[in-house]
Scaffold this motif. Structure first.
Motif, mmCIF file in Angstrom:
data_model
loop_
_atom_site.group_PDB
_atom_site.id
_atom_site.type_symbol
_atom_site.label_atom_id
_atom_site.label_comp_id
_atom_site.label_asym_id
_atom_site.label_seq_id
_atom_site.Cartn_x
_atom_site.Cartn_y
_atom_site.Cartn_z
ATOM 1 N N SER A 1 0.885 -0.810 0.015
ATOM 2 C CA SER A 1 -0.086 0.009 -0.238
ATOM 3 C C SER A 1 0.613 0.968 0.076
ATOM 4 O O SER A 1 0.547 2.869 -0.556
ATOM 5 C CB SER A 1 -0.918 -0.274 1.451
ATOM 6 O OG SER A 1 -0.401 0.171 2.236
ATOM 7 N N THR B 1 -0.417 5.076 -1.042
ATOM 8 C CA THR B 1 -0.635 6.271 -0.360
ATOM 9 C C THR B 1 0.836 7.654 -0.692
ATOM 10 O O THR B 1 -0.056 8.788 -0.324
ATOM 11 C CB THR B 1 0.510 5.426 1.286
ATOM 12 O OG1 THR B 1 -0.948 4.200 1.112
ATOM 13 C CG2 THR B 1 0.421 6.996 2.195
ATOM 14 N N THR C 1 -1.307 9.225 -3.012
ATOM 15 C CA THR C 1 -2.575 10.081 -2.933
ATOM 16 C C THR C 1 -1.862 11.332 -2.178
ATOM 17 O O THR C 1 -2.483 12.173 -2.032
ATOM 18 C CB THR C 1 -3.232 8.840 -1.719
ATOM 19 O OG1 THR C 1 -3.300 7.844 -1.985
ATOM 20 C CG2 THR C 1 -4.012 9.509 -1.244
#
Length: 243
Positions: free
Chosen positions: A8, A12, A15
């Motif tokens: 992830s 991340t 984002t």
């Protein structure tokens, strides 16, 4: 669980790229307002710069951790559209309104070409297998560098008029969906001759920013476009470039 956390990480970081772009949009609408030591548009520049760093790091982390995913690829394009398309467009939108000394002028709508052409550019890139080592059309992050330079140029040297803004915005936006071949700005290794164009652009950017401030970023992108058609090959035996 640990494996899921590791996988992830790239998303991340992507984002964070997206959120940096959103912050840049917010600051763009506080264009001339003093916020701490800087004005709103300067904070927007910083946020777009942070987005560019996150954009580089998400791909690097995905390669390092071998955490590739189809969702990551889609998320990357969405983040790039916001950070390098919508955010710079809002800077251009606001400076045109401010320069015309009105809250809104129809001339400022030309800024909408930036995210529109940026979206088409990203969509084409995602389905075009030819753009692995070079680009067809101006990459949207390079476009964002240009818009930062353009806004700073208008702020430092004065607004050059609506027609100049129209020509520059329309021309550079259409460059993103043009069929012009442009070399990748990524340095594959530290070999000078194999990356001679990339090193030249880095040097040109440093010189132009020192001489012109952030406006030099605009001129750097012009240099990038101008030298891209120059063919350079490296001879294996003599390691001499042939131009």
């Amino acid at each position: 669980m640990f494996s899921k956390i590791i996988k992830s990480i790239p998303n991340t970081i992507t984002t964070l790229n997206l959120l940096s772009g959103v912050m840049a949009i917010i600051f763009a609408f506080h264009f001339g307002q003093e916020i701490g030591a800087l004005k709103g548009y300067q904070w927007a520049f910083i946020c777009i710069g942070c987005a560019a760093i996150f954009d580089f790091c998400d791909g690097a982390s995905a390669r390092l951790l071998k955490a590739y995913s189809p969702i990551g690829a889609e998320l990357d394009s969405l983040a790039d559209l916001v950070s390098f398309g919508v955010a710079p467009a809002m800077l251009v939108f606001n400076i045109i309104n401010i320069a015309n000394e009105v809250e809104f002028t129809p001339w400022s709508l030309i800024a909408l070409l930036i995210p529109a052409m940026g979206a088409l550019r990203l969509a084409r890139f995602n389905v075009d297998t030819r753009q692995t080592t070079s680009f067809i059309g101006l990459p949207i992050p390079a476009g964002a560098i240009f818009w930062i330079g353009l806004v700073d140029w208008f702020m430092v040297s004065g607004y050059r008029g609506n027609w100049v803004a129209l020509i520059l915005v329309a021309g550079m936006s259409l460059m993103m969906v043009s069929n012009m071949n442009l070399f990748s700005l990524k340095v594959k290794n530290f070999h000078l001759l194999e990356n001679i164009k990339q090193y030249f652009i880095i040097l040109a950017a440093i010189v132009l920013v020192v001489l012109c401030g952030l406006s030099g970023l605009m001129w750097t992108i012009f240099v990038y476009i101008l030298i891209s058609p120059i063919k350079i090959t490296v001879e294996v035996e003599g390691n001499e470039p042939e131009i």
